[in-house]
Structure formats: C-alpha cells, structure tokens
Design a protein around this motif. Structure first.
Motif, PDB file in Angstrom:
ATOM      1  N   SER A  30       4.236  12.162   5.849  1.00 37.00           N
ATOM      2  CA  SER A  30       2.818  12.408   5.580  1.00 37.00           C
ATOM      3  C   SER A  30       1.983  11.144   5.778  1.00 37.00           C
ATOM      4  O   SER A  30       0.916  11.186   6.385  1.00 37.00           O
ATOM      5  N   LYS A  47       0.828  -1.205   0.000  1.00 36.86           N
ATOM      6  CA  LYS A  47       0.000   0.000   0.000  1.00 36.86           C
ATOM      7  C   LYS A  47       0.865   1.259   0.000  1.00 36.86           C
ATOM      8  O   LYS A  47       0.524   2.253  -0.643  1.00 36.86           O
ATOM      9  N   ARG A  86      -3.922   8.157 -12.727  1.00 34.99           N
ATOM     10  CA  ARG A  86      -3.865   8.293 -11.267  1.00 34.99           C
ATOM     11  C   ARG A  86      -3.408   9.699 -10.890  1.00 34.99           C
ATOM     12  O   ARG A  86      -2.474  10.250 -11.470  1.00 34.99           O
ATOM     13  N   ASN A 113      -3.416  13.357  -5.496  1.00 31.27           N
ATOM     14  CA  ASN A 113      -4.462  13.697  -4.526  1.00 31.27           C
ATOM     15  C   ASN A 113      -5.608  12.707  -4.700  1.00 31.27           C
ATOM     16  O   ASN A 113      -6.680  13.032  -5.227  1.00 31.27           O
ATOM     17  N   ARG A 114      -5.399  11.477  -4.231  1.00 25.62           N
ATOM     18  CA  ARG A 114      -6.368  10.406  -4.494  1.00 25.62           C
ATOM     19  C   ARG A 114      -7.599  10.491  -3.586  1.00 25.62           C
ATOM     20  O   ARG A 114      -8.610   9.840  -3.860  1.00 25.62           O
ATOM     21  N   ASP A 115      -7.506  11.273  -2.510  1.00 27.69           N
ATOM     22  CA  ASP A 115      -8.687  11.444  -1.657  1.00 27.69           C
ATOM     23  C   ASP A 115      -9.812  12.144  -2.411  1.00 27.69           C
ATOM     24  O   ASP A 115     -10.996  11.821  -2.245  1.00 27.69           O
ATOM     25  N   GLU A 116      -9.450  13.119  -3.232  1.00 27.26           N
ATOM     26  CA  GLU A 116     -10.456  13.881  -3.976  1.00 27.26           C
ATOM     27  C   GLU A 116     -10.603  13.407  -5.412  1.00 27.26           C
ATOM     28  O   GLU A 116     -11.654  13.638  -6.035  1.00 27.26           O
ATOM     29  N   TYR A 117      -9.552  12.765  -5.934  1.00 28.21           N
ATOM     30  CA  TYR A 117      -9.570  12.363  -7.340  1.00 28.21           C
ATOM     31  C   TYR A 117      -9.210  10.874  -7.449  1.00 28.21           C
ATOM     32  O   TYR A 117      -8.047  10.506  -7.543  1.00 28.21           O
ATOM     33  N   PRO A 118     -10.223  10.004  -7.435  1.00 27.20           N
ATOM     34  CA  PRO A 118      -9.958   8.565  -7.520  1.00 27.20           C
ATOM     35  C   PRO A 118      -9.409   8.175  -8.892  1.00 27.20           C
ATOM     36  O   PRO A 118      -9.466   8.947  -9.859  1.00 27.20           O
ATOM     37  N   LYS A 122       2.003  10.062   9.470  1.00 23.99           N
ATOM     38  CA  LYS A 122       1.519  11.124  10.372  1.00 23.99           C
ATOM     39  C   LYS A 122       2.502  11.354  11.521  1.00 23.99           C
ATOM     40  O   LYS A 122       2.121  11.486  12.684  1.00 23.99           O
ATOM     41  N   ALA A 151       0.896   4.177  -2.856  1.00 20.94           N
ATOM     42  CA  ALA A 151       0.696   5.592  -2.531  1.00 20.94           C
ATOM     43  C   ALA A 151       1.836   6.452  -3.051  1.00 20.94           C
ATOM     44  O   ALA A 151       1.627   7.592  -3.462  1.00 20.94           O
ATOM     45  N   SER A 159      -5.356  18.299  -8.352  1.00 16.33           N
ATOM     46  CA  SER A 159      -5.419  16.836  -8.427  1.00 16.33           C
ATOM     47  C   SER A 159      -4.055  16.187  -8.248  1.00 16.33           C
ATOM     48  O   SER A 159      -3.970  15.030  -7.832  1.00 16.33           O
TER      49      SER A 159
END
Length: 264
Positions: free
Chosen positions: A66, A34, A228, A231-236, A69, A38, A176
């Motif tokens: 990032s 994973k 891809r 910014n995959r949270d907003e743009y799958p 965290k 990412a 994105s």
C-alpha cells in the motif's frame, strides 16, 4: 532462543522489497522513519524487514504494498498467492484437506449456536456500550451490555495476561481505523490496564472520551497523550495535554489485546 534464519525464498523477498523501496523512496518522499511511523512500528523493525533479518508476512507485505503503491506480487509471489487464496476461501466448501498446504494442521470445526452451553475452557465476555444519561441531554456513559456477549477460550485470555473479569469487547464505529479495523470490527479489551504511565507507544487502546467510546493508537508525550488513527489522511493526530485530559474527561478503558471482523 536463537533467532530463526530466513529461507532463501524469504531472503529473496526482502531483497526484492528493498530494491523497490530504494527505487521509489525519493519519488514517494519516504524514509525508514516515515515508514515506521505509518506502520506504527519501530524503525528497527522496518530495517529488519528491508535487510532480510525478519521474514515478511501477510500483514507487513500488505502494508508495504500500500505504501509503495506496488502489488505484493512484485516482491513476494508466495505471499501474494496466500492473500489470493484467503480472499477466495469459503469455509463451508473450500476448507478441505486437498486445499491445505502440507504441514498445516487444522483442528476439527465445532458447530455451535447461542444455545450451546459454555465448555469448561470458555467464558462469556460482555460488550461495552454508550448509554445516554438523560433523554436528549447529549451526555453519555459507558456501561456493560450483558445482552451482547462473545465467547473466549480461557487459555487465550491467560496467554494474553487478561484476567477473565477484566475482559470486555468493544465495537469499532466509523472508518478512522481503516484498513486495520473496519467499521463494525470487534476488539477485545483488557480493562486491567488503564494507567497512562503504562501506555506502550503505538499499541491500541479503548478510550472513554467524555462518554464516547473510541479506539486509537496511543503515544505518550512529555505534555500528555497523542491519539492516532490508521486512516491519517482523513483523521489527523489528536494531541491532548494533561489539562485537556482532565477537562475533557478522557480515561483509558483498557488495552486492546485482540480484534476480529468480517471482510467486506
């Protein structure tokens, strides 16, 4: 060429990162696979960082920070200090010899403006732009914008296997591709690489999507292509079959070989 051995400090940084990763991977639902996905890297590359075979750098440290965290300083005070210095530096006043680490050599800074002639080792690279075909029709094409140019050193293009005539620049719009490419970032594109069969998984490409200029990571699929965003949270992810590619007039403008942007 024999691979360089890590210094004791670099090895300690990798070990500290691995401890943090092992302590938090269950909580964050992470695996090396994973993390690799990412980062847009191979799982082997992630393993080499965690196992002290590859030294961490500013980009990799920031990415791990990032994702986990945790501040960079929790596993690499050295790189954290570098990031802090880069954030504060003012080229006009701070880039003086006493502020530069020993062993680092900087070339003299040359002042130039739009009226400064090109040197023998420079070329102008034009930007690409979206041009509306008919007023109000909503249909666009992508054309050279010769009024907007960027200077490149010929040696840099040669080192990246880019023929001078195939070099173009594209301005990234939207968020994105944040945080790697901010809105307004400029990317250099090799328009000599436009074959779908030559796509390198995870690399960045400029794309003509029915007249819209896009910059995305590309992945080859048995049935087509995957776009891809960072910014995959907003743009799958966007998957397109070969039939979609034909019907939606998707084509590769070229491979991204360089990018630059202002920090803001």
């Amino acid at each position: 060429m024999k691979k360089r051995l890590l210094t004791d400090t670099e090895l300690a940084e990798c070990n500290a990162l691995k401890r943090i990763y092992n302590a938090k991977k269950k909580e964050l639902g992470l695996s090396q696979e994973k993390v690799a996905e990412a980062f847009g890297m191979s799982q082997t590359a992630i393993s080499m960082y965690l196992n002290g075979l590859n030294a961490l750098n500013v980009m990799s440290a920031a990415r791990f920070s990032s994702l986990l965290k945790e501040p960079v300083s929790s596993f690499s005070p050295r790189i954290a200090g570098t990031i802090e210095r880069l954030a504060k530096i003012n080229v006009a006043t701070d880039a003086t010899p006493e502020n530069i680490d020993e062993g680092v050599s900087l070339s003299p800074i040359k002042v130039w403006d739009d009226a400064t002639p090109l040197s023998d080792d420079e070329v102008y690279v034009p930007f690409l732009r979206e041009v509306e075909l008919d007023a109000g029709s909503g249909r666009y094409s992508i054309e050279d914008n010769d009024s907007s140019l960027l200077r490149f050193a010929k040696r840099d293009l040669r080192n990246n296997n880019v023929q001078f005539s195939n070099a173009r620049c594209v301005t990234v719009r939207g968020n994105s591709m944040f945080p790697v490419l901010r809105d307004g970032a400029t990317v250099g594109v090799n328009t000599g690489k436009t074959s779908l069969g030559d796509v390198v998984d995870g690399d960045l490409y400029a794309i003509n999507h029915n007249g819209q200029l896009r910059v995305k990571q590309l992945y080859r699929l048995p049935t087509g292509l995957r776009f891809r965003s960072f910014n995959r949270d907003e743009y799958p992810d966007e998957d397109y079959t070969y039939q979609d590619i034909q019907h939606q007039q998707i084509s590769l403008i070229g491979h991204v070989f360089w990018w630059g942007m202002f920090a803001r």
